[in-house]
Design a protein around this motif. Sequence first.
Motif, PDB file in Angstrom:
ATOM      1  N   VAL A  96       0.842  -1.188   0.000  1.00 31.44           N
ATOM      2  CA  VAL A  96       0.000   0.000   0.000  1.00 31.44           C
ATOM      3  C   VAL A  96       0.878   1.240   0.000  1.00 31.44           C
ATOM      4  N   GLU A 150      -4.366   9.067   4.027  1.00 35.02           N
ATOM      5  CA  GLU A 150      -5.105   8.291   3.036  1.00 35.02           C
ATOM      6  C   GLU A 150      -4.241   7.104   2.644  1.00 35.02           C
ATOM      7  N   VAL A 151      -4.883   5.984   2.366  1.00 34.40           N
ATOM      8  CA  VAL A 151      -4.190   4.748   2.021  1.00 34.40           C
ATOM      9  C   VAL A 151      -4.789   4.215   0.723  1.00 34.40           C
ATOM     10  N   ARG A 152      -3.924   3.731  -0.171  1.00 32.72           N
ATOM     11  CA  ARG A 152      -4.398   3.147  -1.425  1.00 32.72           C
ATOM     12  C   ARG A 152      -3.546   1.937  -1.801  1.00 32.72           C
ATOM     13  N   ASP A 153      -4.081   1.104  -2.642  1.00 35.34           N
ATOM     14  CA  ASP A 153      -3.396  -0.083  -3.146  1.00 35.34           C
ATOM     15  C   ASP A 153      -2.415   0.352  -4.227  1.00 35.34           C
ATOM     16  N   GLY A 156      -9.410   3.974  -5.965  1.00 33.76           N
ATOM     17  CA  GLY A 156      -9.812   4.748  -4.800  1.00 33.76           C
ATOM     18  C   GLY A 156      -8.842   4.631  -3.657  1.00 33.76           C
ATOM     19  N   ARG A 157      -9.235   5.217  -2.547  1.00 32.05           N
ATOM     20  CA  ARG A 157      -8.388   5.244  -1.368  1.00 32.05           C
ATOM     21  C   ARG A 157      -9.252   5.351  -0.125  1.00 32.05           C
ATOM     22  N   LEU A 158      -8.679   4.973   0.990  1.00 30.33           N
ATOM     23  CA  LEU A 158      -9.356   5.073   2.273  1.00 30.33           C
ATOM     24  C   LEU A 158      -8.807   6.293   3.002  1.00 30.33           C
ATOM     25  N   ALA A 159      -9.690   7.096   3.573  1.00 27.66           N
ATOM     26  CA  ALA A 159      -9.273   8.297   4.293  1.00 27.66           C
ATOM     27  C   ALA A 159      -9.501   8.098   5.788  1.00 27.66           C
ATOM     28  N   PHE A 160      -8.538   8.545   6.600  1.00 31.06           N
ATOM     29  CA  PHE A 160      -8.600   8.427   8.049  1.00 31.06           C
ATOM     30  C   PHE A 160      -8.363   9.793   8.679  1.00 31.06           C
ATOM     31  N   SER A 161      -9.108  10.092   9.734  1.00 33.05           N
ATOM     32  CA  SER A 161      -8.895  11.343  10.459  1.00 33.05           C
ATOM     33  C   SER A 161      -7.541  11.288  11.166  1.00 33.05           C
ATOM     34  N   TRP A 192      -5.786   7.857  12.528  1.00 36.59           N
ATOM     35  CA  TRP A 192      -4.481   7.465  11.995  1.00 36.59           C
ATOM     36  C   TRP A 192      -3.450   7.361  13.122  1.00 36.59           C
TER      37      TRP A 192
END
Length: 63
Positions: A22, A32-35, A42-47, A51
Amino acid sequence: MSPHALNWHTSSYSNASGGECVEVLEHADGAEVRDTRHRDLGRLAFSSSAWAGFLTSVKRGEL
């Protein structure tokens, strides 16, 4: 700004061919994390607090 122009960091656990890993983009609002293989999906967002909690758990060996 395009997400592709930002400063994403590849996991230190990535293998030489770039598979199974990742990328992370840390910023003032969190992360934010993405493959790596499928950046366009897309990507996953974390506060910031989510995080920070995740990183603390990883460092403690809880995850």
